[in-house]
Design a protein around this motif. Structure first.
Motif, PDB file in Angstrom:
ATOM      1  N   GLN A   1      11.005  -6.201  -4.381  1.00 52.08           N
ATOM      2  CA  GLN A   1       9.670  -6.065  -4.520  1.00 52.08           C
ATOM      3  C   GLN A   1       8.940  -5.045  -3.583  1.00 52.08           C
ATOM      4  OE1 GLN A   1       6.823  -7.180  -2.839  1.00 52.08           O
ATOM      5  NE2 GLN A   1       5.409  -5.955  -4.204  1.00 52.08           N
ATOM      6  N   SER A   2       8.553  -4.114  -3.951  1.00 57.62           N
ATOM      7  CA  SER A   2       7.600  -3.219  -2.960  1.00 57.62           C
ATOM      8  C   SER A   2       6.498  -2.512  -3.667  1.00 57.62           C
ATOM      9  CB  SER A   2       8.594  -2.308  -2.069  1.00 57.62           C
ATOM     10  OG  SER A   2       8.045  -1.529  -1.208  1.00 57.62           O
ATOM     11  N   LEU A   3       5.567  -2.220  -2.770  1.00 57.16           N
ATOM     12  CA  LEU A   3       4.510  -1.131  -3.013  1.00 57.16           C
ATOM     13  C   LEU A   3       5.168  -0.005  -2.855  1.00 57.16           C
ATOM     14  CD1 LEU A   3       1.120  -2.892  -2.127  1.00 57.16           C
ATOM     15  CD2 LEU A   3       1.754  -2.340  -4.361  1.00 57.16           C
ATOM     16  N   MET A   4       4.476   1.195  -3.132  1.00 55.22           N
ATOM     17  CA  MET A   4       5.101   2.392  -2.938  1.00 55.22           C
ATOM     18  C   MET A   4       3.992   3.643  -2.908  1.00 55.22           C
ATOM     19  SD  MET A   4       7.191   3.865  -6.425  1.00 55.22           S
ATOM     20  CE  MET A   4       8.075   2.238  -6.140  1.00 55.22           C
TER      21      MET A   4
ATOM     22  N   LEU B   1      -7.039  -3.970 -13.366  1.00 55.70           N
ATOM     23  CA  LEU B   1      -5.927  -4.530 -13.989  1.00 55.70           C
ATOM     24  C   LEU B   1      -4.935  -5.126 -13.007  1.00 55.70           C
ATOM     25  CD1 LEU B   1      -4.718  -5.035 -16.918  1.00 55.70           C
ATOM     26  CD2 LEU B   1      -3.414  -2.888 -16.590  1.00 55.70           C
ATOM     27  N   THR B   2      -4.477  -4.429 -12.232  1.00 62.09           N
ATOM     28  CA  THR B   2      -3.538  -4.967 -11.276  1.00 62.09           C
ATOM     29  C   THR B   2      -3.867  -5.401  -9.918  1.00 62.09           C
ATOM     30  OG1 THR B   2      -3.038  -2.642 -10.195  1.00 62.09           O
ATOM     31  CG2 THR B   2      -2.107  -2.925 -12.372  1.00 62.09           C
ATOM     32  N   GLY B   3      -4.841  -4.943  -9.398  1.00 63.00           N
ATOM     33  CA  GLY B   3      -5.224  -5.491  -8.167  1.00 63.00           C
ATOM     34  C   GLY B   3      -4.999  -4.587  -7.057  1.00 63.00           C
ATOM     35  N   ILE B   4      -4.159  -3.425  -7.398  1.00 58.92           N
ATOM     36  CA  ILE B   4      -3.615  -2.695  -6.516  1.00 58.92           C
ATOM     37  C   ILE B   4      -4.605  -1.462  -6.243  1.00 58.92           C
ATOM     38  CG2 ILE B   4      -1.594  -0.948  -6.054  1.00 58.92           C
ATOM     39  CD1 ILE B   4       0.026  -2.606  -7.865  1.00 58.92           C
ATOM     40  N   THR B   5      -4.732  -1.312  -4.942  1.00 58.20           N
ATOM     41  CA  THR B   5      -5.884  -0.301  -4.495  1.00 58.20           C
ATOM     42  C   THR B   5      -5.338   1.058  -4.079  1.00 58.20           C
ATOM     43  OG1 THR B   5      -6.178  -1.148  -2.240  1.00 58.20           O
ATOM     44  CG2 THR B   5      -7.578  -2.261  -4.233  1.00 58.20           C
ATOM     45  N   ASN B   6      -5.804   1.949  -3.908  1.00 60.90           N
ATOM     46  CA  ASN B   6      -5.442   3.323  -3.184  1.00 60.90           C
ATOM     47  C   ASN B   6      -5.263   2.829  -1.491  1.00 60.90           C
ATOM     48  OD1 ASN B   6      -5.636   5.581  -5.250  1.00 60.90           O
ATOM     49  ND2 ASN B   6      -7.616   4.753  -5.718  1.00 60.90           N
ATOM     50  N   ALA B   7      -6.077   1.838  -1.233  1.00 64.61           N
ATOM     51  CA  ALA B   7      -5.641   1.728   0.195  1.00 64.61           C
ATOM     52  C   ALA B   7      -4.486   0.850   0.401  1.00 64.61           C
ATOM     53  CB  ALA B   7      -6.944   0.769   0.911  1.00 64.61           C
ATOM     54  N   MET B   8      -4.167   0.078  -0.429  1.00 63.52           N
ATOM     55  CA  MET B   8      -2.991  -0.905  -0.417  1.00 63.52           C
ATOM     56  C   MET B   8      -1.537   0.292  -0.529  1.00 63.52           C
ATOM     57  SD  MET B   8      -4.012  -3.784  -2.838  1.00 63.52           S
ATOM     58  CE  MET B   8      -2.221  -4.591  -3.070  1.00 63.52           C
ATOM     59  N   VAL B   9      -1.626   1.219  -1.306  1.00 66.44           N
ATOM     60  CA  VAL B   9      -0.728   2.073  -1.593  1.00 66.44           C
ATOM     61  C   VAL B   9      -0.606   3.035  -0.424  1.00 66.44           C
ATOM     62  CG1 VAL B   9      -0.231   1.909  -3.957  1.00 66.44           C
ATOM     63  CG2 VAL B   9      -1.743   3.783  -3.053  1.00 66.44           C
ATOM     64  N   GLN B  10      -1.688   3.487   0.242  1.00 74.26           N
ATOM     65  CA  GLN B  10      -1.680   4.510   1.528  1.00 74.26           C
ATOM     66  C   GLN B  10      -0.812   3.524   2.709  1.00 74.26           C
ATOM     67  OE1 GLN B  10      -2.541   7.354   2.171  1.00 74.26           O
ATOM     68  NE2 GLN B  10      -2.723   7.527  -0.064  1.00 74.26           N
ATOM     69  N   GLU B  11      -0.855   2.356   2.695  1.00 71.93           N
ATOM     70  CA  GLU B  11      -0.081   1.466   3.818  1.00 71.93           C
ATOM     71  C   GLU B  11       1.327   1.295   3.329  1.00 71.93           C
ATOM     72  OE1 GLU B  11      -1.343   1.182   6.836  1.00 71.93           O
ATOM     73  OE2 GLU B  11      -3.229   2.061   6.082  1.00 71.93           O
ATOM     74  N   ALA B  12       1.681   1.565   2.120  1.00 74.74           N
ATOM     75  CA  ALA B  12       3.255   1.290   1.497  1.00 74.74           C
ATOM     76  C   ALA B  12       4.275   2.340   2.044  1.00 74.74           C
ATOM     77  CB  ALA B  12       3.202   1.135   0.150  1.00 74.74           C
TER      78      ALA B  12
ATOM     79  N   GLU C   1       6.847   5.189   1.568  1.00 76.00           N
ATOM     80  CA  GLU C   1       7.113   6.432   0.606  1.00 76.00           C
ATOM     81  C   GLU C   1       7.945   5.912  -0.438  1.00 76.00           C
ATOM     82  OE1 GLU C   1       5.677   9.181   1.073  1.00 76.00           O
ATOM     83  OE2 GLU C   1       4.866   8.887   2.781  1.00 76.00           O
ATOM     84  N   ALA C   2       7.516   6.464  -1.429  1.00 77.50           N
ATOM     85  CA  ALA C   2       8.064   6.177  -2.914  1.00 77.50           C
ATOM     86  C   ALA C   2       9.542   6.437  -2.952  1.00 77.50           C
ATOM     87  CB  ALA C   2       7.512   6.851  -4.006  1.00 77.50           C
ATOM     88  N   ALA C   3      10.296   7.525  -2.418  1.00 73.99           N
ATOM     89  CA  ALA C   3      11.451   8.114  -2.289  1.00 73.99           C
ATOM     90  C   ALA C   3      12.348   6.931  -1.546  1.00 73.99           C
ATOM     91  CB  ALA C   3      11.620   9.390  -1.756  1.00 73.99           C
ATOM     92  N   SER C   4      11.830   6.373  -0.521  1.00 71.78           N
ATOM     93  CA  SER C   4      12.383   5.586   0.314  1.00 71.78           C
ATOM     94  C   SER C   4      12.612   4.302  -0.541  1.00 71.78           C
ATOM     95  CB  SER C   4      11.836   5.162   1.586  1.00 71.78           C
ATOM     96  OG  SER C   4      12.420   4.112   2.393  1.00 71.78           O
ATOM     97  N   VAL C   5      11.543   3.890  -1.117  1.00 71.74           N
ATOM     98  CA  VAL C   5      11.361   2.776  -2.071  1.00 71.74           C
ATOM     99  C   VAL C   5      12.587   2.423  -3.068  1.00 71.74           C
ATOM    100  CG1 VAL C   5      10.368   0.980  -3.448  1.00 71.74           C
ATOM    101  CG2 VAL C   5       9.180   1.898  -1.506  1.00 71.74           C
TER     102      VAL C   5
END
Length: 226
Positions: free
Chosen positions: A40-43, A56-67, A69-73
């Motif tokens: 599991q990972s945010l990206m 809907l999800t509880g996922i914020t822009n601030a949360m993904v900024q700290e995640a 990079e999508a390519a690595s995930v």
């Protein structure tokens, strides 16, 4: 029975073809009706998350900024899955994001998909709905307290798939509901299902019984899905 990777994405929209990107991915590895591993990972993609998606999800822009990079995930996710075939609840949605995000990461996505929505419509046609949460509740399976997060939904889809494999073994005498059988089942017309499953049962040798989600006691359930 070979493992199956059950996947769920949370995203910024409905389709990568419309510019939507993934915000979270989770994968549950299911083998013989038992969860054997999880990923599991945010990206971080740089895509903006609309307010209604955050609600809907509880996922914020601030949360993904700290995640990460999508390519690595996604490269990590692809290594985790390996050659395992994949299952999702509404696979037409998740498979598009799997392929699109891996393409952006310059990583192949050869894994075939099966869909627990299509399978549930064949096996549980009398269910009031085939949406994941209500269907899991209808079948008496563990329901995540926080739906619309990737790992919670992947866990519920894995429990649903384990229940389907158990029901195929006990109600239809299909001893090994492997991925190839699931793919055939989801394409089978409902009215032809009994005859098709009877043919599959006759073609397969019996296998030793295993404990699955549908059989488990509360104590065993913790071992299967924790």
């Amino acid at each position: 029975m070979l493992p199956i990777a059950v996947i769920d994405f949370e995203t910024t929209g409905m389709s990568p073809g419309q510019g939507a990107r993934a915000t979270e991915v989770a994968i549950v590895l299911l083998e013989s009706g038992k969860v054997v591993d999880r990923f599991q990972s945010l990206m971080k993609t740089g895509a903006w998350i609309p307010p209604f998606i955050t609600e809907l999800t509880g996922i914020t822009n601030a949360m993904v900024q700290e995640a990460p990079e999508a390519a690595s995930v996604m490269r990590d996710a692809a290594r985790f899955v390996g050659d395992a075939p994949m299952v999702a609840h509404n696979a037409s949605f998740d498979s598009k994001f799997w392929q699109a995000e891996l393409a952006l990461a310059d990583t192949p996505a050869p894994q075939p998909f099966a869909c627990t929505v299509l399978l549930s419509r064949r096996l549980y046609p009398q269910a009031p709905t085939h949406k994941l949460g209500p269907l899991v509740q209808h079948l008496g399976l563990p329901r995540a307290q926080r739906a619309h997060r990737a790992l919670a939904d992947a866990e519920m889809a894995a429990a649903l798939l384990a229940r389907m494999q158990h029901d195929l073994a006990t109600q239809w005498q299909v001893p090994a509901a492997d991925f190839a059988l699931l793919q055939g089942l989801q394409r089978c017309a409902l009215k032809a299902l009994p005859q098709w499953l009877q043919r599959q049962a006759k073609a397969m040798p019996p296998t030793a019984p295993t404990t699955t989600a549908a059989q488990a006691s509360p104590q065993q359930m913790c071992l299967l899905f924790n």
